[in-house]
Write a protein that holds these residues in place. Structure first.
Motif, PDB file in Angstrom:
ATOM      1  N   LEU A   1     -10.648  -6.922  52.511  1.00 28.38           N
ATOM      2  CA  LEU A   1      -9.688  -8.026  52.380  1.00 28.38           C
ATOM      3  C   LEU A   1      -8.812  -8.153  53.622  1.00 28.38           C
ATOM      4  CD1 LEU A   1      -8.497  -7.674  48.673  1.00 28.38           C
ATOM      5  CD2 LEU A   1      -9.691  -9.617  49.672  1.00 28.38           C
ATOM      6  N   ASN A   2      -8.359  -7.023  54.156  1.00 33.52           N
ATOM      7  CA  ASN A   2      -7.536  -7.062  55.372  1.00 33.52           C
ATOM      8  C   ASN A   2      -8.312  -7.660  56.538  1.00 33.52           C
ATOM      9  OD1 ASN A   2      -5.193  -6.058  54.232  1.00 33.52           O
ATOM     10  ND2 ASN A   2      -5.726  -3.929  54.651  1.00 33.52           N
ATOM     11  N   ALA A   3      -9.575  -7.299  56.661  1.00 38.05           N
ATOM     12  CA  ALA A   3     -10.403  -7.864  57.737  1.00 38.05           C
ATOM     13  C   ALA A   3     -10.565  -9.375  57.542  1.00 38.05           C
ATOM     14  CB  ALA A   3     -11.760  -7.173  57.776  1.00 38.05           C
ATOM     15  N   GLU A   4     -10.756  -9.792  56.307  1.00 38.03           N
ATOM     16  CA  GLU A   4     -10.891 -11.213  56.007  1.00 38.03           C
ATOM     17  C   GLU A   4      -9.594 -11.962  56.317  1.00 38.03           C
ATOM     18  OE1 GLU A   4     -12.327 -13.701  52.111  1.00 38.03           O
ATOM     19  OE2 GLU A   4     -12.972 -11.621  52.270  1.00 38.03           O
ATOM     20  N   ILE A   5      -8.465 -11.366  55.955  1.00 37.84           N
ATOM     21  CA  ILE A   5      -7.165 -11.983  56.234  1.00 37.84           C
ATOM     22  C   ILE A   5      -6.952 -12.116  57.736  1.00 37.84           C
ATOM     23  CG2 ILE A   5      -4.659 -11.592  56.113  1.00 37.84           C
ATOM     24  CD1 ILE A   5      -5.208 -10.365  53.276  1.00 37.84           C
ATOM     25  N   GLU A   6      -7.297 -11.078  58.496  1.00 34.11           N
ATOM     26  CA  GLU A   6      -7.162 -11.144  59.953  1.00 34.11           C
ATOM     27  C   GLU A   6      -8.035 -12.240  60.536  1.00 34.11           C
ATOM     28  OE1 GLU A   6      -7.762  -7.300  61.787  1.00 34.11           O
ATOM     29  OE2 GLU A   6      -6.343  -6.354  60.408  1.00 34.11           O
ATOM     30  N   ALA A   7      -9.266 -12.358  60.047  1.00 40.53           N
ATOM     31  CA  ALA A   7     -10.168 -13.398  60.546  1.00 40.53           C
ATOM     32  C   ALA A   7      -9.639 -14.788  60.198  1.00 40.53           C
ATOM     33  CB  ALA A   7     -11.569 -13.198  59.979  1.00 40.53           C
TER      34      ALA A   7
ATOM     35  N   THR B   1      -6.508 -15.591  59.623  1.00 38.09           N
ATOM     36  CA  THR B   1      -5.297 -15.809  60.413  1.00 38.09           C
ATOM     37  C   THR B   1      -5.669 -16.240  61.834  1.00 38.09           C
ATOM     38  OG1 THR B   1      -4.053 -14.222  59.092  1.00 38.09           O
ATOM     39  CG2 THR B   1      -3.181 -14.725  61.278  1.00 38.09           C
ATOM     40  N   ALA B   2      -6.656 -15.592  62.416  1.00 39.73           N
ATOM     41  CA  ALA B   2      -7.100 -15.959  63.766  1.00 39.73           C
ATOM     42  C   ALA B   2      -7.648 -17.386  63.777  1.00 39.73           C
ATOM     43  CB  ALA B   2      -8.149 -14.971  64.263  1.00 39.73           C
ATOM     44  N   ARG B   3      -8.412 -17.759  62.758  1.00 33.95           N
ATOM     45  CA  ARG B   3      -8.936 -19.125  62.683  1.00 33.95           C
ATOM     46  C   ARG B   3      -7.806 -20.133  62.546  1.00 33.95           C
ATOM     47  NH1 ARG B   3     -13.049 -19.446  58.003  1.00 33.95           N
ATOM     48  NH2 ARG B   3     -12.735 -21.657  58.376  1.00 33.95           N
ATOM     49  N   ARG B   4      -6.822 -19.812  61.679  1.00 34.34           N
ATOM     50  CA  ARG B   4      -5.685 -20.716  61.496  1.00 34.34           C
ATOM     51  C   ARG B   4      -4.925 -20.886  62.800  1.00 34.34           C
ATOM     52  NH1 ARG B   4      -1.324 -18.197  58.421  1.00 34.34           N
ATOM     53  NH2 ARG B   4      -0.978 -17.373  60.490  1.00 34.34           N
ATOM     54  N   ASP B   5      -4.675 -19.768  63.495  1.00 37.33           N
ATOM     55  CA  ASP B   5      -3.932 -19.838  64.755  1.00 37.33           C
ATOM     56  C   ASP B   5      -4.687 -20.653  65.807  1.00 37.33           C
ATOM     57  OD1 ASP B   5      -2.013 -18.289  63.524  1.00 37.33           O
ATOM     58  OD2 ASP B   5      -2.556 -16.443  64.575  1.00 37.33           O
TER      59      ASP B   5
END
Length: 159
Positions: free
Chosen positions: A93-99, A101-105
């Protein structure tokens, strides 16, 4: 009990229960006529599988939890293997959230770049990026930016 009653008690479809059986997570008794017979313990198993799946643990990955119950533990997560599966799911889940977040940014950066390139209004209102309604100050800035400028060089200098 038969599959329909188990499905009703566990609030699942018979198809889901058959899938659990195909994966080897539950094993009903079979009558000579082919009917499946489930016991009360199976109700608990399928409820636990459903609960874990709602937390994001794939059905196929619930075996450590069920094995924990099979060893006599009161809870599905009393065993080290269950805790390890929780941690693996949290890490995923943390890896998915990071990915995400990077896409959103990246999308936000592209939006800002495109907005600044295609509008005369600078700076672009942050309300657009925060998905909040614009403030009164932002509306005043927008109205000012929409007004025609008398001096074309003044517009270039304000950019």
């Amino acid at each position: 009990m038969r599959i329909g009653e188990l499905a009703r008690l566990a609030q699942l479809s018979p198809k889901a229960i058959r899938r659990y059986e195909a994966l080897g997570l539950v094993a009903p008794e079979r009558h000579p006529n082919g009917f499946r017979e489930y016991d009360d313990h199976t109700v608990r198993l399928v409820q636990e599988i459903r609960s874990l799946n709602r937390l994001g643990i794939p059905v196929e990955e619930t075996r450590p939890f069920l094995d924990c119950l099979a060893t006599g533990s009161e809870h599905v997560d009393d065993c080290p293997a269950s805790l390890a599966e929780y941690q693996r799911t949290i890490d995923a889940l943390n890896a998915e959230i990071e990915a995400l977040t990077a896409r959103r940014d990246a999308l936000t950066d592209r939006l800002r770049t495109a907005a600044h390139r295609t509008t005369r209004m600078l700076p672009w209102p942050e309300a657009v990026f925060a998905r909040q309604p614009p403030s009164d100050r932002d509306r005043a800035t927008e109205r000012h930016a929409e007004q025609p400028h008398d001096n074309p060089t003044e517009l270039k200098e304000s950019r």
